[in-house]
Design an enzyme around this catalytic site. Structure first.
Site, PDB file in Angstrom:
ATOM      1  N   HIS A  18       0.836  -1.204   0.000  1.00  0.00           N
ATOM      2  CA  HIS A  18       0.000   0.000   0.000  1.00  0.00           C
ATOM      3  C   HIS A  18       0.871   1.255   0.000  1.00  0.00           C
ATOM      4  O   HIS A  18       0.598   2.215  -0.735  1.00  0.00           O
ATOM      5  CB  HIS A  18      -0.911   0.044   1.236  1.00  0.00           C
ATOM      6  N   LYS A  42     -17.188  -5.730   6.438  1.00  0.00           N
ATOM      7  CA  LYS A  42     -16.066  -6.543   6.910  1.00  0.00           C
ATOM      8  C   LYS A  42     -16.000  -6.458   8.429  1.00  0.00           C
ATOM      9  O   LYS A  42     -16.586  -5.592   9.047  1.00  0.00           O
ATOM     10  CB  LYS A  42     -14.749  -6.033   6.317  1.00  0.00           C
ATOM     11  N   ARG A  91      -2.302  -5.991  -7.409  1.00  0.00           N
ATOM     12  CA  ARG A  91      -1.167  -6.848  -7.053  1.00  0.00           C
ATOM     13  C   ARG A  91      -0.956  -7.939  -8.077  1.00  0.00           C
ATOM     14  O   ARG A  91       0.150  -8.206  -8.499  1.00  0.00           O
ATOM     15  CB  ARG A  91      -1.405  -7.511  -5.689  1.00  0.00           C
ATOM     16  N   SER A 129      -3.274  -7.757   3.321  1.00  0.00           N
ATOM     17  CA  SER A 129      -3.611  -7.471   4.718  1.00  0.00           C
ATOM     18  C   SER A 129      -4.082  -8.729   5.430  1.00  0.00           C
ATOM     19  O   SER A 129      -3.765  -8.937   6.604  1.00  0.00           O
ATOM     20  CB  SER A 129      -4.687  -6.378   4.791  1.00  0.00           C
TER      21      SER A 129
END
Length: 162
Positions: A18, A42, A91, A129
């Site tokens: 990030h 979440k 990514r 993460s």
């Protein structure tokens, strides 16, 4: 109008990948807002206040970068902030389908707001993460994957849970 972009995410926690995207975007735009999403869908490890504070520490010293928390539609938040570009990190190819769908949905809702995809450096392309949370929960060292403020916060969080 200043060239402003928003890099939004849950950042639970923010990783070196990030930060790499933040650095790249800060080189392109006059103003970059790192927007920490509340994301009620979440179950974050860190509260919105904790995440925002950790992100502020992690990006301290990077010029033209500010940190804020938001809730709701990202395109509406971008308009409130006067930003016309959404920065998204990619990514791996597996990120592309979801990000592509979101970009097209955002374009339909807000044709005046563009999405810019940036890839982190290859050494961070596998860092997520979720993986960081799992490593930390099992007592592993996360320091090679996250900035120091994040590593300290993870250590404190899981030490307190013991």
């Amino acid at each position: 109008m200043k060239r402003c972009a928003i890099y939004a995410g849950t950042f639970d926690p923010i990783t070196e990948g990030h930060i790499d995207v933040v650095l790249r975007a800060a080189d392109i735009f006059e103003r970059l807002v790192v927007a920490v999403a509340r994301n009620a869908g979440k179950d974050p490890l860190f509260s919105i206040e904790e995440r925002t504070g950790i992100v502020r520490e992690a990006v301290a010293g990077i010029e033209r970068v500010e940190v804020d928390a938001f809730d709701g539609l990202l395109v509406e938040y971008a308009r409130e902030k006067g930003c016309r570009v959404l920065v998204r990190g990619l990514r791996a190819f597996s990120d592309f389908e979801y990000e592509f769908q979101m970009a097209l949905t955002n374009r339909k809702m807000a044709p005046d707001i563009e999405t810019l995809f940036l890839m982190p450096s290859p050494e961070y392309s596998y860092v997520t993460s979720s993986n960081i949370r799992q490593i930390a929960s099992m007592g592993g060292c996360t320091r090679r994957f996250v900035p120091d403020p994040v590593a300290r916060a993870l250590e404190a969080k899981f030490r307190a849970a013991e």
